[in-house]
Design an enzyme around this catalytic site. Structure first.
Site, PDB file in Angstrom:
ATOM      1  CG  ASP A  45      -1.831   1.186   1.291  1.00  0.00           C
ATOM      2  OD1 ASP A  45      -2.194   1.720   0.225  1.00  0.00           O
ATOM      3  OD2 ASP A  45      -2.191   1.608   2.412  1.00  0.00           O
ATOM      4  CD  GLU A  74      -5.159   0.642  -2.208  1.00  0.00           C
ATOM      5  OE1 GLU A  74      -5.812  -0.284  -1.700  1.00  0.00           O
ATOM      6  OE2 GLU A  74      -4.997   1.750  -1.664  1.00  0.00           O
ATOM      7  CG  ASP A 114      -1.109   3.088   6.153  1.00  0.00           C
ATOM      8  OD1 ASP A 114      -1.292   3.820   5.173  1.00  0.00           O
ATOM      9  OD2 ASP A 114      -1.282   3.459   7.325  1.00  0.00           O
TER      10      ASP A 114
END
Length: 191
Positions: free
Chosen positions: A18, A78, A151
């Site tokens: 992420d 992501e 996260d």
């Protein structure tokens, strides 16, 4: 003498990332057949570094270190969402690019998924909150306690998403998805 870990051909390790410029989440899962389990997850704290260039250097070093330690078969990231602040988007894109470069430098395939696709893969709802994603991962991966910084769980969600969408979940001749996972793995969901 090399300390490369030899995995059986049926095993795969996926590193989910992420991206972030202050906090970058990472999560590693081990896939064995149609089962998966948690290897490690956490965050890389970047706020303490004074320049964007130094943050990018640290991202490269830490992602390379994770790759060298766990030898993932794939890296899934992501994709940045498009916001109003152009400078923030540029910085986030650079952070993602450096993480990609770390994987590519070790010749590891990369994949990118939108935040909506990641949430849809884990919870069945592309509009789920970070907290809902974390709760579902707690159940799926038997996580004892959800971390304060989500996260880390977001990165695990990216790894799970890659597992489902890379066609690795093969159950009774079907490709993976949330519905087929639930049908074929009732023991993985707590009531």
């Amino acid at each position: 003498m090399s300390n490369v870990i030899k995995k059986p051909a049926s095993e795969k390790i996926i590193l989910g990332i992420d991206p972030g410029t202050n906090i970058m989440g990472y999560g590693l899962i081990l896939v064995e057949g149609n089962k998966y389990s948690l290897l490690q997850f956490g965050v890389i704290h970047l706020k303490k570094y004074t320049t964007h260039e130094l943050k990018l250097k640290k991202i490269f070093e830490r992602i390379t270190g994770l790759i060298d330690e766990f030898h993932p078969d794939a890296v899934a990231l992501e994709a940045p969402f498009y916001g109003e602040n152009i400078q923030s988007m540029l910085k986030l894109g650079r952070a993602q690019g450096v993480a990609m470069a770390a994987a590519l430098a070790r010749e590891i395939p990369i994949a990118e998924y939108s935040p909506k696709k990641v949430k849809q893969s884990v919870t069945g709802n592309g509009n789920s909150s970070k907290e809902q994603v974390a709760e579902m991962l707690k159940t799926l991966l038997h996580i004892q306690e959800i971390p304060k910084l989500l996260d880390a769980t977001d990165a695990l969600a990216v790894a799970i998403c890659h597992h489902f969408h890379a066609g690795r979940l093969q159950t009774r001749g079907r490709t993976g998805g949330w519905k087929s996972f639930l049908e074929d793995n009732p023991d993985r969901i707590k009531s």
